[in-house]
Design an enzyme around this catalytic site. Structure first.
Site, PDB file in Angstrom:
ATOM      1  N   HIS A  57       0.808  -1.220  -0.050  1.00  0.00           N
ATOM      2  CA  HIS A  57       0.063  -0.128   0.074  1.00  0.00           C
ATOM      3  C   HIS A  57       0.812   1.268   0.015  1.00  0.00           C
ATOM      4  O   HIS A  57       1.493   1.633   1.089  1.00  0.00           O
ATOM      5  CB  HIS A  57      -1.018  -0.116   1.281  1.00  0.00           C
ATOM      6  CG  HIS A  57      -1.908   1.062   1.138  1.00  0.00           C
ATOM      7  ND1 HIS A  57      -3.235   0.767   1.238  1.00  0.00           N
ATOM      8  CD2 HIS A  57      -1.801   2.455   1.232  1.00  0.00           C
ATOM      9  CE1 HIS A  57      -3.812   1.941   1.139  1.00  0.00           C
ATOM     10  NE2 HIS A  57      -3.029   3.110   1.167  1.00  0.00           N
ATOM     11  N   HIS A  59       1.346   5.491  -2.287  1.00  0.00           N
ATOM     12  CA  HIS A  59       0.887   6.198  -2.957  1.00  0.00           C
ATOM     13  C   HIS A  59       2.158   7.162  -3.861  1.00  0.00           C
ATOM     14  O   HIS A  59       2.736   8.023  -3.285  1.00  0.00           O
ATOM     15  CB  HIS A  59      -0.096   7.583  -2.014  1.00  0.00           C
ATOM     16  CG  HIS A  59      -1.022   7.164  -1.627  1.00  0.00           C
ATOM     17  ND1 HIS A  59      -2.317   7.262  -2.150  1.00  0.00           N
ATOM     18  CD2 HIS A  59      -1.381   6.165  -0.457  1.00  0.00           C
ATOM     19  CE1 HIS A  59      -3.413   6.796  -1.457  1.00  0.00           C
ATOM     20  NE2 HIS A  59      -2.621   5.779  -0.524  1.00  0.00           N
ATOM     21  N   GLN A 153      -9.731   9.407  -5.004  1.00  0.00           N
ATOM     22  CA  GLN A 153      -9.528  10.052  -3.964  1.00  0.00           C
ATOM     23  C   GLN A 153     -10.573  10.853  -3.408  1.00  0.00           C
ATOM     24  O   GLN A 153     -10.738  10.989  -2.286  1.00  0.00           O
ATOM     25  CB  GLN A 153      -8.198  10.771  -4.196  1.00  0.00           C
ATOM     26  CG  GLN A 153      -7.608  11.615  -2.697  1.00  0.00           C
ATOM     27  CD  GLN A 153      -7.234  10.953  -1.642  1.00  0.00           C
ATOM     28  OE1 GLN A 153      -6.005  10.542  -1.714  1.00  0.00           O
ATOM     29  NE2 GLN A 153      -8.050  10.605  -0.601  1.00  0.00           N
ATOM     30  N   HIS A 211      -9.461   1.699  -0.055  1.00  0.00           N
ATOM     31  CA  HIS A 211      -9.209   2.449   1.352  1.00  0.00           C
ATOM     32  C   HIS A 211     -10.529   2.154   2.002  1.00  0.00           C
ATOM     33  O   HIS A 211     -11.660   2.480   1.348  1.00  0.00           O
ATOM     34  CB  HIS A 211      -8.876   3.839   1.045  1.00  0.00           C
ATOM     35  CG  HIS A 211      -7.614   4.158   0.358  1.00  0.00           C
ATOM     36  ND1 HIS A 211      -7.028   3.955  -0.645  1.00  0.00           N
ATOM     37  CD2 HIS A 211      -6.693   4.782   1.192  1.00  0.00           C
ATOM     38  CE1 HIS A 211      -5.796   4.144  -0.670  1.00  0.00           C
ATOM     39  NE2 HIS A 211      -5.452   4.965   0.387  1.00  0.00           N
ATOM     40  N   GLU A 214     -11.324   4.330   6.727  1.00  0.00           N
ATOM     41  CA  GLU A 214      -9.889   5.101   7.261  1.00  0.00           C
ATOM     42  C   GLU A 214     -10.348   6.216   8.175  1.00  0.00           C
ATOM     43  O   GLU A 214     -10.399   7.558   7.886  1.00  0.00           O
ATOM     44  CB  GLU A 214      -8.962   5.464   6.259  1.00  0.00           C
ATOM     45  CG  GLU A 214      -7.896   5.915   6.758  1.00  0.00           C
ATOM     46  CD  GLU A 214      -6.533   6.301   5.770  1.00  0.00           C
ATOM     47  OE1 GLU A 214      -7.033   6.458   4.495  1.00  0.00           O
ATOM     48  OE2 GLU A 214      -5.658   6.844   6.021  1.00  0.00           O
ATOM     49  N   ASP A 310       2.192   3.323   2.774  1.00  0.00           N
ATOM     50  CA  ASP A 310       1.268   4.073   2.736  1.00  0.00           C
ATOM     51  C   ASP A 310       1.938   5.381   1.965  1.00  0.00           C
ATOM     52  O   ASP A 310       1.543   5.836   1.058  1.00  0.00           O
ATOM     53  CB  ASP A 310       0.523   4.571   3.957  1.00  0.00           C
ATOM     54  CG  ASP A 310      -0.889   5.352   3.476  1.00  0.00           C
ATOM     55  OD1 ASP A 310      -1.322   5.201   2.336  1.00  0.00           O
ATOM     56  OD2 ASP A 310      -1.580   5.491   4.335  1.00  0.00           O
TER      57      ASP A 310
HETATM   58 FE   FE2 Z   1      -3.585   5.089   1.376  1.00  0.00          FE
END
Ligand code: FE2
Length: 424
Positions: A57, A59, A153, A211, A214, A310
């Site tokens: 995971h 970005h 996102q 996701h 969260e 992440d």
């Molecule tokens: Fe993430």
């Protein structure tokens, strides 16, 4: 018989000692005493030889952007998302690609040879990142397996352009279907987004990594819908829920129902300890919740868990070095996984377990596997976690791509040894 590369005397993760012979990018033999010649022979005796680190995971479209155009003052997830919205229109495709390539150099140097990266697919600005990372995926393929997740996102429904752009990204060759149900306008929209995104994955034969929940809100329960859709659509073993932080705050009775449903659907979990411990609990006073999902409890139900990193130097996290041992170390502490067996499981969660979540083929140290491996300045997986051990050697596709010196400090104290090593 002559091999391309021969590593002598390494300690395997199970504690056995073996030589490893490599030929044509594959592991040709793992035996106790290989006497055949090799183009290069390296003595790794006393050091751990491990399959490479895996980050399930990340970005990569945001990495190494810290401070641009400003830092995240509140430290919250939501300000990070706003900040990312400010940065997106400012960055060019070329800038994203160069930052990602720099990060891949860091990763390679740390023996991190497979990464699942989410890439924003909310709008045309996000698609710059898609094009950049598709190019990076190709440019690093000889040493890093980069798997991309289409990630709306700003919300699959909440953003007016995200649905079209997410489908476009999948058409362009993005590998995995992502989502963010807890960020949709309502719980009902969140549930609906899980359903439609899983249907898209089923139609296209793709994996899913959302996701999911969260948040510190214990009523954020989209993981339940994700497990249900996985079962309904026959996606067992191909779906992961990332973060799952609301589970930390959920009612215990509800969790006792939820975990068997996740296990039944073979939905994997990807907690991100570095980020979850810093972003969650920000609305609490004291006691302040940790925000990491229930890792030992999920493991006890047979749910596959892989730790992710992440973020590194981006709108959500101001630190990071591409070191998956940092991730395992933090996960071990926050989840209180301190028994010898549990510490070992933390190592597996940044190697074999995450490789399985990503569906990597030919991963491992068995004969016939791809010759990707890392030699660590440690005698065991647990010692590697304790030391966040130096990567002495990184091998990708049968070639040595990185070398480091052992970690050793020169002491100048009268009457004491000249050097200090922290291994035991
Ligand atoms: Fe993430």
């Amino acid at each position: 018989m002559s091999f391309d590369l021969l590593l002598k005397g390494g300690i395997l993760p199970d504690g056995a000692t073996a030589d490893i012979a490599i030929e044509k990018g594959r592991i040709a033999a793992v035996e106790s005493n290989i006497t055949a010649d090799a183009a290069e022979t390296i003595d790794v005796s006393g050091n751990l030889v491990s399959p490479p680190f895996i980050d399930p995971h990340f970005h990569m479209d945001a990495t190494l952007s810290y401070g641009n155009p400003r830092i995240n003052a509140s430290g919250t997830l939501l300000e990070g998302i706003s900040l990312w919205g400010e940065l997106k229109p400012l960055q060019s495709e070329e800038e994203i690609e160069q930052r990602a390539l720099s990060y891949c150099d860091w990763a390679a140097s740390m023996g991190l040879l497979a990464i699942r990266s989410h890439v924003d697919t909310s709008d045309e600005d996000g698609l710059k990142g898609v094009r950049a990372l598709l190019s990076v995926r190709d440019r690093v393929k000889d040493y890093i397996t980069l798997q991309l997740v289409a990630f709306p996102q700003d919300g699959f429904y909440r953003s007016p352009t995200a649905r079209d752009c997410t489908l476009k990204a999948l058409d362009m060759g993005v590998d995995v279907v992502g989502g963010i149900p807890h960020f949709e306008r309502t719980m009902a929209d969140g549930r609906r987004s899980v359903t439609e995104l899983c249907e898209i994955a089923a139609e296209r034969g793709l994996r899913v990594d959302m996701h999911c929940d969260e948040t510190d809100d214990p009523l954020s329960r989209h993981i339940e819908q994700l497990a249900y859709e996985t079962q309904r659509l026959g996606l067992q073993g191909r779906v992961a829920g990332s973060h799952l932080t609301s589970m930390h705050s959920m009612d215990n009775y509800y969790v006792s129902k939820l975990l068997p449903l996740m296990a039944e659907a073979q939905v994997a979990a990807i907690p991100n300890p570095l980020i979850n411990i810093t972003l969650q609990g920000r609305h609490d006073t004291y006691p302040k919740r940790r925000g990491l999902t229930r890792v030992p409890e999920m493991l006890s139900y047979g749910i596959r868990v892989g730790f992710g990193q992440d973020c590194v130097l981006d709108p959500w996290y101001s630190l990071g070095t591409a070191d998956m041992l940092d991730v395992a170390f933090m996960g071990l502490h926050v989840a209180q996984m301190t028994s010898p067996a549990d510490m070992r499981r933390c190592y597996d969660m940044v190697t074999v377990e995450s490789a399985a979540i990503m569906g990597l083929e030919s991963y491992g140290l068995a004969k016939g596997c791809k010759a990707d491996l890392v030699v660590l300045d440690a005698g065991s997986p647990v010692e590697a976690v304790r030391l966040r051990a130096t990567r002495l050697l990184v091998v990708a596709g049968g070639r040595v791509i990185a070398r480091h010196q052992p970690d050793e400090t020169v002491l100048s104290i009268k009457g004491r040894p000249a050097t200090v090593k922290r291994r035991v």
